[in-house]
Design a protein around this motif. Structure first.
Motif, PDB file in Angstrom:
ATOM      1  N   HIS A   1       0.850  -1.180   0.000  1.00 21.71           N
ATOM      2  CA  HIS A   1       0.000   0.000   0.000  1.00 21.71           C
ATOM      3  C   HIS A   1       0.891   1.236   0.000  1.00 21.71           C
ATOM      4  N   TYR A   2       0.308   2.379  -0.379  1.00 23.63           N
ATOM      5  CA  TYR A   2       1.061   3.643  -0.340  1.00 23.63           C
ATOM      6  C   TYR A   2       0.083   4.812  -0.391  1.00 23.63           C
ATOM      7  N   ASN A   3       0.577   5.970   0.008  1.00 17.15           N
ATOM      8  CA  ASN A   3      -0.205   7.198  -0.032  1.00 17.15           C
ATOM      9  C   ASN A   3       0.028   7.934  -1.344  1.00 17.15           C
ATOM     10  N   ILE A   4      -1.038   8.518  -1.889  1.00 15.15           N
ATOM     11  CA  ILE A   4      -0.963   9.218  -3.170  1.00 15.15           C
ATOM     12  C   ILE A   4      -0.563  10.668  -2.932  1.00 15.15           C
ATOM     13  N   ASN A   5       0.335  11.164  -3.727  1.00 11.61           N
ATOM     14  CA  ASN A   5       0.815  12.546  -3.587  1.00 11.61           C
ATOM     15  C   ASN A   5      -0.115  13.549  -4.255  1.00 11.61           C
ATOM     16  N   ASP A   6      -0.128  14.763  -3.724  1.00 12.20           N
ATOM     17  CA  ASP A   6      -0.835  15.895  -4.321  1.00 12.20           C
ATOM     18  C   ASP A   6       0.058  16.452  -5.426  1.00 12.20           C
ATOM     19  N   GLN A   7      -0.403  16.356  -6.679  1.00 11.93           N
ATOM     20  CA  GLN A   7       0.456  16.738  -7.804  1.00 11.93           C
ATOM     21  C   GLN A   7       0.824  18.218  -7.811  1.00 11.93           C
ATOM     22  N   LEU A   8      -0.030  19.062  -7.250  1.00 13.20           N
ATOM     23  CA  LEU A   8       0.284  20.489  -7.245  1.00 13.20           C
ATOM     24  C   LEU A   8       1.326  20.842  -6.188  1.00 13.20           C
ATOM     25  N   LYS A   9       1.545  19.946  -5.237  1.00 14.27           N
ATOM     26  CA  LYS A   9       2.561  20.177  -4.211  1.00 14.27           C
ATOM     27  C   LYS A   9       3.816  19.342  -4.464  1.00 14.27           C
ATOM     28  N   ILE A  10       3.613  18.104  -4.850  1.00 17.79           N
ATOM     29  CA  ILE A  10       4.725  17.208  -5.175  1.00 17.79           C
ATOM     30  C   ILE A  10       4.505  16.751  -6.608  1.00 17.79           C
ATOM     31  N   SER A  11       5.135  17.438  -7.512  1.00 19.55           N
ATOM     32  CA  SER A  11       4.835  17.266  -8.934  1.00 19.55           C
ATOM     33  C   SER A  11       5.573  16.067  -9.508  1.00 19.55           C
ATOM     34  N   GLU A  12       5.133  14.895  -9.098  1.00 22.30           N
ATOM     35  CA  GLU A  12       5.668  13.671  -9.689  1.00 22.30           C
ATOM     36  C   GLU A  12       4.831  13.293 -10.907  1.00 22.30           C
ATOM     37  N   ARG A  13       5.106  12.152 -11.499  1.00 20.84           N
ATOM     38  CA  ARG A  13       4.475  11.790 -12.759  1.00 20.84           C
ATOM     39  C   ARG A  13       3.031  11.342 -12.615  1.00 20.84           C
ATOM     40  N   SER A  14       2.586  11.119 -11.405  1.00 20.61           N
ATOM     41  CA  SER A  14       1.189  10.789 -11.182  1.00 20.61           C
ATOM     42  C   SER A  14       0.809  11.307  -9.806  1.00 20.61           C
ATOM     43  N   GLY A  15      -0.462  11.167  -9.450  1.00 15.81           N
ATOM     44  CA  GLY A  15      -0.928  11.671  -8.166  1.00 15.81           C
ATOM     45  C   GLY A  15      -2.373  12.110  -8.272  1.00 15.81           C
ATOM     46  N   TYR A  16      -2.777  13.032  -7.379  1.00 16.60           N
ATOM     47  CA  TYR A  16      -4.158  13.508  -7.415  1.00 16.60           C
ATOM     48  C   TYR A  16      -4.200  15.021  -7.498  1.00 16.60           C
ATOM     49  N   GLU A  17      -5.353  15.529  -7.973  1.00 20.16           N
ATOM     50  CA  GLU A  17      -5.651  16.957  -7.929  1.00 20.16           C
ATOM     51  C   GLU A  17      -6.933  17.137  -7.125  1.00 20.16           C
ATOM     52  N   TYR A  18      -6.906  18.095  -6.207  1.00 22.22           N
ATOM     53  CA  TYR A  18      -8.078  18.380  -5.375  1.00 22.22           C
ATOM     54  C   TYR A  18      -8.759  19.645  -5.884  1.00 22.22           C
ATOM     55  N   PHE A  19     -10.098  19.586  -6.011  1.00 20.94           N
ATOM     56  CA  PHE A  19     -10.899  20.723  -6.457  1.00 20.94           C
ATOM     57  C   PHE A  19     -11.719  21.231  -5.274  1.00 20.94           C
ATOM     58  N   PRO A  20     -11.271  22.316  -4.611  1.00 22.23           N
ATOM     59  CA  PRO A  20     -11.963  22.782  -3.409  1.00 22.23           C
ATOM     60  C   PRO A  20     -13.386  23.265  -3.675  1.00 22.23           C
ATOM     61  N   GLU A  21     -13.667  23.719  -4.916  1.00 25.26           N
ATOM     62  CA  GLU A  21     -15.010  24.236  -5.196  1.00 25.26           C
ATOM     63  C   GLU A  21     -16.086  23.170  -5.015  1.00 25.26           C
ATOM     64  N   ASP A  22     -15.807  21.949  -5.452  1.00 23.82           N
ATOM     65  CA  ASP A  22     -16.816  20.880  -5.314  1.00 23.82           C
ATOM     66  C   ASP A  22     -16.306  19.723  -4.459  1.00 23.82           C
ATOM     67  N   LYS A  23     -15.149  19.923  -3.830  1.00 20.55           N
ATOM     68  CA  LYS A  23     -14.578  18.941  -2.889  1.00 20.55           C
ATOM     69  C   LYS A  23     -14.434  17.553  -3.514  1.00 20.55           C
ATOM     70  N   ASN A  24     -13.899  17.537  -4.728  1.00 22.53           N
ATOM     71  CA  ASN A  24     -13.668  16.289  -5.430  1.00 22.53           C
ATOM     72  C   ASN A  24     -12.196  16.113  -5.754  1.00 22.53           C
ATOM     73  N   TYR A  25     -11.837  14.866  -6.037  1.00 28.45           N
ATOM     74  CA  TYR A  25     -10.467  14.520  -6.412  1.00 28.45           C
ATOM     75  C   TYR A  25     -10.443  13.937  -7.827  1.00 28.45           C
ATOM     76  N   LEU A  26      -9.362  14.179  -8.512  1.00 26.95           N
ATOM     77  CA  LEU A  26      -9.094  13.558  -9.811  1.00 26.95           C
ATOM     78  C   LEU A  26      -7.763  12.823  -9.678  1.00 26.95           C
TER      79      LEU A  26
END
Length: 787
Positions: free
Chosen positions: A181-206
């Motif tokens: 198992h592992y934790n997914i990085n926030d791409q806007l903070k840790i810009s690796e080749r994959s990760g997630y993006e958080y949208f605060p307007e609708d509180k969703n993740y991509l």
């Protein structure tokens, strides 16, 4: 200056004049054979650049199960790997890549980062200097043989050695399983080749997910195990195999992935399945999940999960994406007799750009790359819109390029998005199919891919504003201090300027090969041959170099040595021109020529001033001082001159008489190679009547002397100007010495204010002009995503 070329009967003449010995003074012969630098051919890799009769490569098949935790942004997974040893060697251990460990707190990448403290720094810059508190990296739970017996293993940063209980002999397979198992990085903070993006307007993740499972390293004939650590810059090299991957995600997520969906009835609605079927053979993209449907999903939270199962054959890797925000469209095309479903997944924040362009760009890329390399054989090609950059995997890629929040965008944003999609989709060919070693040689995937990207961009739109490919665009890099450069043949992790070195320069080199050195016909055939020979195999640089020569019949050792192994640049100069014409001996012609030259000669300053200051000379005042020579005209033709000419003509044969009077012009052009990089010499001659002629001289003109040569041009009309590389084909770094006579080239400087205000893009400006109330109310936003 015009000089006369004297032709004498019975003399040796120009053609027999001994040439000065032309030997290089640089210490390195730029035309020396490259064989001393290339590996010795063998039964696995031949001297022609083709795979040998005994070529082999390993195989790794995967059955993977992963679960996405949308609350904690984490992944839990397990896999069964069947590894088949097709080498002639006995293996006592296996190497596995743990690329997520680059995000471990104790990773080599973090420990070896270098930086300096500035007196004024942004918070982001300070964050870079501070050790991240993100808990990344694989947490390996178990490694077991089929049947449940634990396997001993050793983790060395991003590599893991698994010790086998019994040696794995040739043609044998072994199956083992792993859980992690592992934790997914926030791409806007840790810009690796994959990760997630958080949208605060609708509180969703991509989520864009890759390197999410322990992956087998390559074991090859040329280097054994490829176990170089993943430090972040040198990407990946992987064996081929079949994949079956089951992805469990929230029930309202849409999941896209490498391969073909195996259970559409379980995860798609009847409407979505009907739309997807209708995309095959459609004229334009069919929307599978509409923007209205995606917006509705954003505002709800379904209970439970769904498991999406994908299967892919003969691929080297697997990646996937997941979000309830996804709009999804698809367009089916025919390629090589097979159906290819071109698709895009993107949030509403990507529109209108993504809905209009993405899938069309995917389809165009597949068609164009197939034309220049090999037919695309995979069933799908996917573009996913995320927050940053671009990254590639088999059949799927992650791409940036987001419009402003008001839906407008600049031309740079539009073309940047189209280019990144072309580039990342193009990576399906390099290195996903033509499977080079990215950990060692970034240029073999990025450089070759950037070159075909350039061809694809130019076929998308005439005069497309391509960043890379045109020789003129690489000039700033190649003219830099050599201490700031590496040769292209530098290991991926050691390259100083990755974009210029691994993308721009090799892409330019191939364009120069195609347009200037080899010609399109020879180049295209050889390039396609390379792709055909090494499709679904592991090529090395020598395989590419040798194939390009083998299939074209062009000796390119000098080119590879200069462009790929060196850091010299192109700077050819016309140092001087001497002009000769034949002395015809005909007094009527030659005396008229002398008269014209005398009349055209400028008067000296003394002569000019004496015309006004000196009213009369002594001879003017006393005519008795004049004699024969005061009235003698040296340009006048006498009967004696005519008689001597007729006597001379009688000594010549008909061919000699013709050459004596044909009015040919001879130009001795002195050329210097100031930049050190030997290149073809492209000379444009402009004639007295305004017409032009282009002469292409192969680079071999420098083979006897790499630094200075003299070339004689024979023309029927006078030349008024010589210009080198008029169409900017050779990346010449100094155009000021390319002309004779010299031409002044203007430079520009820019005035600017210390603090510049953000300028709206042209679409916003036009919208504001048409709606002044909107501008006054401040409703036109200029914020947006990155590209």
């Amino acid at each position: 200056m015009l000089k006369y070329l004297l032709l004498a009967v019975g003399a040796a003449g120009l053609a027999a004049t001994p040439l000065r010995a032309q030997t290089t003074n640089s210490g390195t012969d730029k035309f020396a054979q490259l064989e001393t630098l290339l590996p010795t051919p063998n039964e696995y890799r031949t001297a022609s650049g083709a795979p040998g009769h005994a070529y082999w490569q390993q195989r790794a098949d995967y059955n993977i199960r992963v679960k996405l935790d949308d609350d904690k942004q984490a992944i839990t997974g397990s896999e069964d790997i069947t590894y088949t040893n097709l080498s002639p060697d006995v293996l006592t251990y296996l190497w596995v890549q743990l690329d997520q460990n680059i995000l471990d707190k104790n990773s080599i990448t973090t420990a070896t980062q270098v930086a300096k403290v500035q007196e004024k720094m942004t918070f982001q810059a300070m964050d870079y200097l501070m050790k991240s508190d993100f808990d990344g990296g694989f947490k390996i739970e178990s490694v077991k043989m089929k049947g449940g017996k634990d396997l001993p293993y050793t983790i060395n940063h991003t590599m893991m050695r698994i010790d086998l209980p019994t040696p794995l002999r040739p043609k044998q397979s072994v199956t083992f399983s792993m859980a992690w198992h592992y934790n997914i990085n926030d791409q806007l903070k840790i810009s690796e080749r994959s990760g997630y993006e958080y949208f605060p307007e609708d509180k969703n993740y991509l989520y864009e997910i890759a390197q999410f499972y322990p992956r087998m390293a390559v074991y090859s004939d040329n280097q054994g195990w490829q176990q170089k650590q993943f430090l972040g810059q040198g990407e990946f090299t992987l064996p081929f195999g079949d994949y079956r991957v089951s992805i469990t995600a929230p029930a309202d997520h849409v999941v896209g992935a490498t391969g073909t969906l195996q259970n559409p009835d379980q995860v798609l609605t009847a409407t979505q399945r009907k739309r997807l079927a209708g995309a095959v053979g459609a004229k334009k993209p069919v929307v599978i999940v509409t923007q209205d449907e995606a917006v509705k999903a954003e505002g709800s939270r379904a209970k439970g999960t769904k498991t999406w199962t994908y299967a892919a054959k003969n691929v080297r890797d697997f990646a996937w994406c997941s979000s309830r925000k996804f709009i999804w469209d698809a367009l089916g095309i025919k390629q090589g007799g097979k159906n290819v479903l071109c698709m895009s997944y993107y949030p509403k924040e990507g529109n209108p750009l993504w809905g209009q362009y993405s899938t069309q760009v995917v389809a165009h890329t597949i068609k164009t790359y197939s034309k220049f390399t090999i037919p695309y054989e995979y069933p799908v090609a996917i573009s996913v819109h995320g927050p940053v950059g671009g990254m590639e995997y088999p059949m799927i890629c992650f791409n940036g390029g987001r419009p402003e929040k008001d839906g407008t965008y600049s031309a740079e944003r539009k073309y940047g998005m189209i280019s990144v999609i072309i580039h990342e989709v193009g990576h399906n060919f390099f290195p996903m199919i033509i499977n080079s070693d990215e950990r060692q040689w970034t240029w073999m995937d990025e450089g070759l891919n950037s070159f075909v990207q350039f061809l694809t961009e130019q076929e998308w739109q005439r005069d497309y504003p391509s960043r890379r490919g045109e020789p003129k665009n690489i000039v700033p890099y190649m003219s830099m201090d050599k201490n700031l450069q590496n040769s292209i043949m530098t290991n991926s992790e050691s390259v100083l300027q990755l974009g210029n070195n691994a993308y721009g320069k090799p892409a330019t080199a191939l364009n120069v090969l195609r347009e200037t050195v080899m010609g399109r016909q020879l180049f295209d055939y050889a390039f396609k041959e390379y792709a055909t020979r090494w499709a679904y195999k592991h090529p090395q640089p020598a395989d590419f170099f040798r194939t390009m020569e083998d299939a074209s019949g062009v000796d390119l050792d000098w080119f590879w040595r200069g462009w790929f192994y060196g850091t010299d640049h192109t700077d050819l100069s016309i140092e001087g021109v001497k002009w000769y014409t034949v002395d015809s001996k005909n007094p009527e012609i030659e005396n008229a020529r002398k008269r014209d030259m005398l009349n055209a000669a400028p008067k000296t300053i003394t002569q000019q001033r004496n015309l006004t200051d000196l009213q009369k000379t002594l001879v003017d005042e006393k005519p008795e001082l004049k004699d024969f020579y005061n009235n003698y005209d040296p340009t006048a033709t006498t009967d004696a001159d005519r008689a001597r000419y007729q006597q001379y003509v009688k000594t010549l044969n008909a061919d000699q008489q013709k050459r004596l009077n044909n009015g040919l012009q001879f130009y001795e052009v002195n050329l210097r190679n100031l930049g050190g990089l030997v290149m073809p010499v492209i000379v444009q001659m402009t004639y007295e009547d305004g017409k032009q002629e282009l002469v292409n001289i192969p680079a071999e003109i420098w083979r006897k002397n790499n630094e200075e040569v003299t070339k004689v041009f024979v023309t029927e009309k006078p030349v008024v100007a010589f210009t080198l590389d008029p169409y900017l084909q050779t990346a010449d770094t100094d155009l000021s010495n390319n002309s004779f006579p010299r031409k002044l080239a203007p430079s520009r400087f820019e005035l600017f204010q210390q603090q510049q205000q953000a300028v709206p893009n042209p679409m916003q400006q036009q919208s504001s002009a048409a709606n002044p109330e909107k501008k006054a109310n401040g409703t036109g936003s200029t914020s947006g995503g990155t590209n």
